[in-house]
Design a protein around this motif. Structure first.
Motif, PDB file in Angstrom:
ATOM      1  N   PHE A  65       1.292   4.009  -2.962  1.00 59.65           N
ATOM      2  CA  PHE A  65       1.045   5.435  -2.695  1.00 59.65           C
ATOM      3  C   PHE A  65       2.220   6.259  -3.198  1.00 59.65           C
ATOM      4  O   PHE A  65       2.050   7.290  -3.851  1.00 59.65           O
ATOM      5  N   LEU A  66       3.407   5.762  -2.871  1.00 61.92           N
ATOM      6  CA  LEU A  66       4.622   6.483  -3.237  1.00 61.92           C
ATOM      7  C   LEU A  66       4.695   6.658  -4.753  1.00 61.92           C
ATOM      8  O   LEU A  66       4.976   7.747  -5.257  1.00 61.92           O
TER       9      LEU A  66
ATOM     10  N   LEU B 291       0.841  -1.186   0.000  1.00 56.94           N
ATOM     11  CA  LEU B 291       0.000   0.000   0.000  1.00 56.94           C
ATOM     12  C   LEU B 291       0.885   1.248   0.000  1.00 56.94           C
ATOM     13  O   LEU B 291       0.707   2.157  -0.817  1.00 56.94           O
ATOM     14  N   GLY B 292       1.865   1.257   0.897  1.00 58.85           N
ATOM     15  CA  GLY B 292       2.774   2.395   0.984  1.00 58.85           C
ATOM     16  C   GLY B 292       3.534   2.605  -0.310  1.00 58.85           C
ATOM     17  O   GLY B 292       3.635   3.727  -0.815  1.00 58.85           O
ATOM     18  N   CYS B 293       4.051   1.515  -0.864  1.00 57.96           N
ATOM     19  CA  CYS B 293       4.835   1.629  -2.095  1.00 57.96           C
ATOM     20  C   CYS B 293       3.982   2.142  -3.242  1.00 57.96           C
ATOM     21  O   CYS B 293       4.432   2.961  -4.046  1.00 57.96           O
TER      22      CYS B 293
ATOM     23  N   THR C  45      -1.991  14.331  -2.302  1.00 57.52           N
ATOM     24  CA  THR C  45      -2.290  13.384  -1.227  1.00 57.52           C
ATOM     25  C   THR C  45      -3.794  13.307  -0.980  1.00 57.52           C
ATOM     26  O   THR C  45      -4.346  12.227  -0.781  1.00 57.52           O
TER      27      THR C  45
ATOM     28  N   PHE D  25      11.481   4.115  -8.891  1.00 60.83           N
ATOM     29  CA  PHE D  25      11.041   3.153  -7.895  1.00 60.83           C
ATOM     30  C   PHE D  25      10.202   2.059  -8.543  1.00 60.83           C
ATOM     31  O   PHE D  25      10.313   0.881  -8.199  1.00 60.83           O
TER      32      PHE D  25
ATOM     33  N   VAL E 293       2.723  10.266  -4.115  1.00 60.44           N
ATOM     34  CA  VAL E 293       3.524  10.985  -3.129  1.00 60.44           C
ATOM     35  C   VAL E 293       4.872  11.456  -3.680  1.00 60.44           C
ATOM     36  O   VAL E 293       5.238  12.624  -3.544  1.00 60.44           O
ATOM     37  N   ALA E 294       5.587  10.535  -4.357  1.00 62.12           N
ATOM     38  CA  ALA E 294       6.950  10.876  -4.774  1.00 62.12           C
ATOM     39  C   ALA E 294       6.930  11.765  -6.010  1.00 62.12           C
ATOM     40  O   ALA E 294       6.005  11.708  -6.809  1.00 62.12           O
ATOM     41  N   PRO E 295       7.981  12.598  -6.172  1.00 58.83           N
ATOM     42  CA  PRO E 295       8.122  13.337  -7.429  1.00 58.83           C
ATOM     43  C   PRO E 295       8.293  12.358  -8.590  1.00 58.83           C
ATOM     44  O   PRO E 295       8.757  11.238  -8.386  1.00 58.83           O
TER      45      PRO E 295
ATOM     46  N   VAL F 267      11.469  10.105  -9.122  1.00 56.31           N
ATOM     47  CA  VAL F 267      11.637   9.077  -8.086  1.00 56.31           C
ATOM     48  C   VAL F 267      10.619   7.963  -8.296  1.00 56.31           C
ATOM     49  O   VAL F 267      10.931   6.774  -8.219  1.00 56.31           O
TER      50      VAL F 267
END
Lengths: 286, 294
Positions: A88-89, A84-86, A183, A102, A93-95, A98
């Motif tokens: 989201f990233l 879930l976090g990844c 977000t 990723f 979330v991440a520019p 990135v």
């Protein structure tokens, strides 16, 4: 009128499609035929819930079923928040640079051989678990679940990202026009809309966790028992098949692995059809 | 406006998860390379045998990974040879010929096949070997042939799915141009549609190669052994790289053997990573879709 070679080509293509799809059914047929003697001897249900005691003539695979469920559910519990976090990233979330890098990394991770995960697990994680909890050999349900969790995270993350990507851009534009940050869009627009696709990802990742052999075989300790804590060793259905194969052919012990095979096959069947049913329900709603 | 607590937590959570996963990969690679980098040289593969004599099959390699590498290579080659024609034909049939009802049924069957655990496919391969042993020839047992057949079943869905997906993804203009010029359906498929979707098909094949090279569970049940030398025929047992890694992890007798295990793990890891990057370079984002087409 169709020319002859067109017809022949069509027939050949059709034949290969039929042949390859027949393999799916042939696998089940072979498992049932090979497992039949044991099932006929004791009935199907006792095989599933009775304990494993080969010397008393009892070949129940109950401990292995519990082991499989425990290890794969534990790995899911670890992998779900991580995925879930990844996702989201990557999604919000991440520019973007990135996020792209990723995503590549995660795609690369899907290609890491499970035997390599197992190998590193044995020599790196097992001693750590042994020292940390001071119990047994370090090969336990927890060790296997940790590595399995890392193994299924990339698959799950990519499915999550896919279901975020399928959200129409106009929805996000609308949210942005109302002043929502990335977000906020993620939490209030993307997440509710992607729920169903995400459930598919979780189910398919669960399928991978249940179907994996090497990690559980190398890291879970393989004791035939119903584990009572996460630090105890456990044996999965897949590892059981691999381990019993060493025994001699025609023994009833040997027959029991086909029951394991059937259980695994039926599990796959269930997951596939649930996922497909969810997919078609979504099509109708849209 | 300051973001509220929930939003800040979400951002923090996402970065933490990302870092954790990156760290896990870094540890995996770092640990392997730390222990195995020094053995990554020619003797790791060829032992004490001169490399060219081993490659020309003049001398058997005893203390190297050469037999395992050769076994894996043969296995992948055979499995891919079985899987490509059937997979391609099935993909083409599903996308171009099958009616909606037939396609629904076949799609469901291939979804199931893609999800069947590899150990179950291995079990099927073993049962097949037993069946052939009883009814055809005493000489057939678990062997290279059976392993490659079972592996080809394992990767069949990869090739079918990618072929089907890339054919179905072609725009209407491309589909109809040759037909409008008087080409038959078959000519259109062979001369226009397949070449146009070659990238997708190739990436599927490369993914399948990676899966074949990596899989351990199938070959464990169908004829791989720890020490066999080079396979002499299709019906003989063989060594393979992933099985070697598994075997070493539990049966190593000396630090040198363990070092070889690290070396083998690095080689397999790099091989699979390279194949995946190649597949990815050809066509993006297909890696996980084999399990289900959304």
């Amino acid at each position: 009128m169709k020319k002859l070679h067109e017809l022949v080509a069509e027939r050949l293509l059709c034949l290969s499609a039929l042949a390859s799809s027949a393999i799916t059914l042939a696998i089940l047929a072979f498992l049932v035929v090979m497992g039949l003697p044991l099932m006929r001897a004791g009935g199907v249900l006792p095989l599933v819930y009775s304990p494993w005691a080969p010397f008393q003539g009892s070949f129940g695979i109950f401990p292995m079923i519990v082991g499989t469920c425990a290890i794969s559910l534990a790995s899911l519990v670890l992998a779900f928040p991580l995925s879930l976090g990844c996702s989201f990233l990557i999604a919000a979330v991440a520019p973007s640079a990135v996020s792209r890098g990723f995503r590549r990394l995660i795609e690369l991770m899907t290609g890491i051989p499970t035997v390599v995960y197992g190998f590193v697990g044995i020599f790196l994680l097992v001693p750590i678990v042994r020292e940390l909890f001071r119990s047994g050999s370090g090969m336990s349900l927890l060790t296997a679940a940790l590595v399995l969790g890392i193994m299924i995270t990339p698959t799950m993350t990519l499915f999550f990202c896919d279901s975020f990507d399928r959200i129409p851009k106009s929805y996000l534009d609308a949210a942005e026009a109302l002043g929502a940050s990335r977000t906020q869009q993620l939490l209030h627009v993307m997440l509710p809309l992607a729920k169903k696709g995400m459930l598919t990802g979780v189910l398919l990742a669960l399928g991978r966790a249940v179907g994996d052999t090497l990690i559980a075989l190398m890291l879970a300790g393989n004791a035939v028992q119903v584990p009572t804590s996460v630090l105890e060793p456990a044996r999965t259905l897949t590892a059981h098949i691999a381990l019993v194969m060493a025994a001699d052919y025609e023994s009833p012990e040997f027959r029991s692995i086909f029951t394991c095979g059937i259980v695994l096959y039926l599990f796959t069947l269930t997951v596939t059809f649930v996922v497909r049913a969810m997919g078609s329900a979504k099509d109708e709603a849209a | 406006m300051k973001p509220c607590l929930l939003e800040r937590t979400t951002v923090l959570f996402a970065w933490a998860a990302g870092l954790l996963l990156t760290a896990a990969v870094a540890v995996l690679f770092g640990y392997l390379f730390m222990h195995g980098l020094e053995v990554l040289n020619l003797p790791l593969i060829f032992g004490k045998t001169p490399p060219w004599r081993a490659l020309l099959l003049q001398e058997r390699v005893f203390e190297g990974l050469f037999p395992a590498l050769a076994g894996t290579f043969m296995l992948v080659l055979l499995a891919i040879c079985w899987a490509i024609p059937v997979g391609l034909a099935t993909g083409v049939y599903l996308s171009e010929y099958a009616g909606p009802r037939v396609r629904r049924v076949l799609d469901a069957l291939f979804d199931v096949l893609a999800g069947v655990p590899s150990i179950v496919v291995g079990l099927f391969g073993f049962a097949l070997a037993v069946f052939l042993h009883r009814h055809f020839s005493e000489r057939i047992g678990p062997c290279l042939l059976i392993s490659s057949l079972a592996l080809s079943i394992l990767v069949l869905p990869y090739i079918i799915r990618t072929t089907q997906a890339s054919l179905e993804g072609l725009p209407r203009e491309i589909r109809l141009t040759a037909i409008a010029l008087g080409a038959t359906k078959l000519q259109n498929i062979i001369l226009v549609l397949l070449p146009k979707s070659l990238a997708g098909v190739m990436s599927g094949i490369i993914l399948a190669i990676g899966r074949c090279a990596e899989d351990t569970a199938v070959i464990m049940l169908t004829g791989v052994v720890a020490s066999a030398g080079l396979p002499k025929s299709l019906l003989s047992q063989y060594e393979a790289l992933p099985f070697y890694i598994f075997y070493i992890s539990s049966q190593y007798t000396s630090p040198e053997e363990l070092q070889q295990g690290y070396g083998a793990a690095i080689i397999l890891l790099l091989l699979c990573a390279l194949l995946l990057l190649a597949a990815y370079g050809i066509r993006k984002g297909l890696t996980h879709l084999v399990f289900y087409r959304p």
